[in-house]
Motif scaffolding. Structure first.
Motif, short mmCIF file in Angstrom:
data_model
loop_
_atom_site.label_atom_id
_atom_site.label_comp_id
_atom_site.label_asym_id
_atom_site.label_seq_id
_atom_site.Cartn_x
_atom_site.Cartn_y
_atom_site.Cartn_z
N PRO A 42 -24.22 24.24 -37.14
CA PRO A 42 -22.66 23.04 -37.27
C PRO A 42 -22.88 22.54 -38.75
CG PRO A 42 -25.36 22.36 -36.82
CD PRO A 42 -24.86 23.44 -37.17
N GLY A 43 -21.64 21.64 -39.87
CA GLY A 43 -21.43 21.66 -40.89
C GLY A 43 -20.14 21.73 -41.05
N GLY A 44 -20.30 22.74 -42.81
CA GLY A 44 -18.48 22.57 -43.33
C GLY A 44 -17.33 21.26 -43.88
N THR A 45 -18.04 20.09 -43.40
CA THR A 45 -17.39 19.03 -44.07
C THR A 45 -18.93 18.05 -44.44
OG1 THR A 45 -17.33 17.45 -42.76
CG2 THR A 45 -15.54 19.40 -42.38
N PRO A 46 -18.72 17.00 -45.63
CA PRO A 46 -19.55 16.41 -45.72
C PRO A 46 -20.24 15.83 -44.94
CG PRO A 46 -17.42 16.05 -47.42
CD PRO A 46 -17.54 16.67 -46.36
N VAL A 47 -19.03 15.32 -43.65
CA VAL A 47 -19.90 14.52 -42.87
C VAL A 47 -21.07 15.37 -41.78
CG1 VAL A 47 -19.14 13.25 -40.56
CG2 VAL A 47 -18.10 12.35 -42.82
N ALA A 48 -20.11 16.44 -41.60
CA ALA A 48 -20.48 17.45 -40.75
C ALA A 48 -22.16 17.69 -41.56
CB ALA A 48 -19.52 18.80 -40.19
N GLU A 49 -22.40 17.92 -42.48
CA GLU A 49 -23.42 18.59 -43.52
C GLU A 49 -24.19 17.56 -42.87
OE1 GLU A 49 -24.12 20.88 -45.01
OE2 GLU A 49 -22.53 22.52 -44.37
N LYS A 50 -24.00 16.43 -42.86
CA LYS A 50 -25.31 14.74 -42.77
C LYS A 50 -25.59 15.50 -41.70
CE LYS A 50 -24.30 11.74 -46.32
NZ LYS A 50 -23.37 10.68 -46.59
N ILE A 51 -24.69 15.13 -40.60
CA ILE A 51 -25.51 15.90 -39.61
C ILE A 51 -25.91 16.58 -38.87
CG2 ILE A 51 -24.32 15.57 -36.22
CD1 ILE A 51 -21.72 14.60 -37.45
N ARG A 52 -25.64 18.05 -39.56
CA ARG A 52 -26.43 19.71 -39.63
C ARG A 52 -28.22 18.74 -40.33
NH1 ARG A 52 -25.67 24.65 -40.07
NH2 ARG A 52 -27.38 25.60 -41.36
N GLU A 53 -28.34 17.95 -41.59
CA GLU A 53 -29.56 17.85 -41.88
C GLU A 53 -30.37 17.17 -40.68
OE1 GLU A 53 -28.81 15.61 -45.57
OE2 GLU A 53 -27.53 16.86 -46.40
N LEU A 54 -29.75 16.12 -40.37
CA LEU A 54 -30.45 15.45 -38.67
C LEU A 54 -30.56 16.21 -38.26
CD1 LEU A 54 -27.70 12.27 -38.12
CD2 LEU A 54 -29.78 12.12 -38.51
N LEU A 55 -29.83 17.74 -37.61
CA LEU A 55 -30.21 18.60 -36.54
C LEU A 55 -30.77 18.82 -36.89
CD1 LEU A 55 -26.47 18.75 -35.46
CD2 LEU A 55 -28.93 18.23 -33.77
N ASP A 57 -33.38 18.62 -39.59
CA ASP A 57 -34.54 18.16 -40.21
C ASP A 57 -36.02 17.99 -39.29
OD1 ASP A 57 -36.92 16.42 -40.74
OD2 ASP A 57 -35.02 15.36 -42.09
N ALA A 58 -36.82 19.14 -39.16
CA ALA A 58 -38.18 18.68 -38.03
C ALA A 58 -38.69 17.72 -37.98
CB ALA A 58 -39.46 19.77 -38.72
N ASP A 61 -38.40 15.28 -34.30
CA ASP A 61 -38.64 15.82 -33.13
C ASP A 61 -38.03 14.94 -31.76
OD1 ASP A 61 -40.52 14.81 -33.73
OD2 ASP A 61 -42.38 15.95 -33.68
N GLY A 62 -38.12 14.29 -31.93
CA GLY A 62 -37.57 12.93 -30.49
C GLY A 62 -36.64 13.21 -30.30
N ILE A 63 -35.19 14.15 -30.96
CA ILE A 63 -34.01 13.91 -30.43
C ILE A 63 -34.03 14.65 -29.18
CG2 ILE A 63 -31.95 14.97 -31.51
CD1 ILE A 63 -31.70 14.76 -34.40
N CYS A 64 -33.09 14.13 -27.93
CA CYS A 64 -33.63 14.51 -26.91
C CYS A 64 -32.10 15.03 -26.64
CB CYS A 64 -33.54 12.53 -25.87
SG CYS A 64 -31.80 12.15 -26.05
N PRO A 65 -32.09 16.20 -25.45
CA PRO A 65 -31.13 16.70 -25.47
C PRO A 65 -29.77 16.19 -25.45
CG PRO A 65 -32.87 17.49 -24.25
CD PRO A 65 -33.59 15.98 -24.48
N ARG A 66 -29.70 14.91 -24.37
CA ARG A 66 -28.39 14.73 -25.21
C ARG A 66 -27.98 14.25 -26.24
NH1 ARG A 66 -29.21 9.60 -21.64
NH2 ARG A 66 -30.42 10.13 -22.00
N THR A 67 -28.74 13.84 -27.35
CA THR A 67 -28.21 13.32 -28.54
C THR A 67 -27.87 14.39 -28.89
OG1 THR A 67 -29.82 11.55 -27.89
CG2 THR A 67 -28.97 12.07 -30.55
N GLU A 68 -28.41 15.53 -28.60
CA GLU A 68 -28.43 16.75 -29.07
C GLU A 68 -26.88 16.78 -29.57
OE1 GLU A 68 -31.60 20.29 -29.75
OE2 GLU A 68 -30.11 20.65 -28.28
N ALA A 69 -26.76 16.99 -28.29
CA ALA A 69 -25.45 17.53 -27.53
C ALA A 69 -24.06 16.97 -28.52
CB ALA A 69 -25.02 17.74 -26.06
#
Ligand SMILES: Nc1ncnc2c1ncn2[C@@H]1O[C@H](COP(=O)(O)OP(=O)(O)OP(=O)(O)O)[C@@H](O)[C@H]1O
Ligand SMILES: [Mg+2]
Length: 214
Positions: A42-55, A57-58, A61-69
């Motif tokens: 994920p990434g490639g635009t300013p907003v998508a890079e922020k989402i990448r950081e969320l994904l 970031d160790a 670890d509470g991100i559930c599979p649906r949120t991840e999707a």
């Protein structure tokens, strides 16, 4: 006049050689004078890079599979709108290091989410921008792990092997569902051999691009 470029995506389990081959193909096409855009998910635009950081970031670890999707889909929607679609409209060649099929392979076959739901999520995210050609680099999970770590996997890493095995099987299943678009290359071979097979797959599409006058 509406011009359409060429969209190629690379898929495969971790360590299968995607980034290696994307770089090599990208360099070769640039040398030949193609106007090229390479993207990495994920990434490639300013907003998508922020989402990448969320994904990545160790601490998350509470991100559930649906949120991840949803997060992957959100990043993809932004990348398609801001980068991929404009490039294709200008007639460029776009090469993606992972795209739609990663969601199906990892969140679907790997994590067990409903693949029909994920297909719908993908459709919503990309709004019709599907690759002309998708190349799956197929290797065994053990080989992928060895390549990434340069040593034999330990016990904990081996637990991850089952997940990678499910993802690999998912990719192969996708290649049978979409045989026109998705091609599998045996990536256990040396890099030069893998590259030669990739060139053979890509060449007819480049010829079509030339015929279209792009
Ligand atoms: N065909 C090959 N044979 C042996 N080693 C390879 C081959 N292709 C790539 N490698 C090596 O394997 C490692 C992983 O390759 P690469 O980073 O390209 O994989 P990847 O699919 O992008 O991985 P990731 O999913 O983790 O991003 C690198 O050290 C690379 O040099
Ligand atoms: Mg990579």
């Amino acid at each position: 006049m509406k011009k359409k470029g060429l969209f190629i995506s690379f898929e495969g389990i971790d360590g299968s050689g995607k980034t290696t081959q994307v770089k090599r193909l990208g360099q070769s096409l640039r040398d030949k004078g193609y106007e090229l855009v390479t993207v990495r998910e994920p990434g490639g635009t300013p907003v998508a890079e922020k989402i990448r950081e969320l994904l990545l970031d160790a601490r998350n670890d509470g991100i559930c599979p649906r949120t991840e999707a949803f997060l992957y889909a959100a990043a993809r929607a932004q990348l398609v709108t801001e980068v991929i679609n404009p490039a294709l409209t200008e007639g460029r060649v776009v090469i993606a290091d992972r795209y739609l099929d990663s969601t199906l392979a990892y969140q679907g076959y790997g994590r067990g989410l409903d693949t029909r739901f994920l297909e719908q999520l993908n459709r919503l995210a990309v709004a019709g921008t599907v690759p002309d050609l998708t190349i799956i680099l197929d290797i065994s999970p053990v080989e992928g792990m060895v390549r990434r770590s340069d040593s034999c996997p330990d016990r904990l890493e081996r637990e991850g092997l089952q997940f990678q095995e499910a993802v690999r099987a998912g990719y192969l299943s996708l290649s049978r569902q979409y045989p026109e678009r998705i091609k599998v290359v045996d990536a256990m071979q040396p890099p030069e051999q893998v590259y030669a097979e990739i060139v053979a797959l890509v060449t007819p599409f480049l010829a079509q691009l030339a015929e279209a006058g792009v």
